[in-house]
Design a protein around this motif. Structure first.
Motif: not given
Length: 132
Positions: A66-82
């Motif tokens: 997947v190229d991009v993931l959109i959510g209503a909210s996400m923490g910095g840790g998830l952003v780093a994992k992605l």
């Protein structure tokens, strides 16, 4: 020359609305975007333990590619994992998944950047959540 396609995943736990806390979400609507054409969404349901909050960083994942993931909210840790998987992250206040994708494609949802590592932060899961 063919136009490359882009895969956009939207966290949608109830299959109808963009979900909060995308790291714990187990249902995603994945849209294939070819040029200006957005295809019908494909539902991807993760098994227990495959939500990004719980998934091993070095294991294959159903949303790899997947190229991009959109959510209503996400923490910095998830952003780093992605980011480690090559997936860009974006958040939206839009609740309708197709509208969120349209806003992303229009440049209205900027990509999130992974936070700088903070020694001793959190409980070691790298999800950005606040529990110990």
């Amino acid at each position: 020359m063919p136009v490359a396609s882009t895969l956009v995943a939207v966290a949608a736990q109830n299959r109808r609305e963009v979900s909060d806390h995308a790291g714990r979400c187990r249902r995603f609507l994945v849209y294939r975007v070819q040029g200006a054409e957005v295809g019908a969404p494909e539902l991807v349901e993760l098994d227990a333990g495959q939500a990004f909050h719980d998934a091993a960083a070095d294991a294959p994942h159903p949303l790899d590619g997947v190229d991009v993931l959109i959510g209503a909210s996400m923490g910095g840790g998830l952003v780093a994992k992605l980011a480690a998987r090559g997936i860009r992250a974006a958040t939206t206040d839009e609740r309708e998944p197709a509208a969120a994708v349209a806003r992303y494609l229009a440049g209205e949802l900027p990509h999130l950047s992974p936070p700088a590592a903070r020694p001793g932060a959190g409980h070691g899961c790298a999800c950005g959540c606040q529990h110990d």
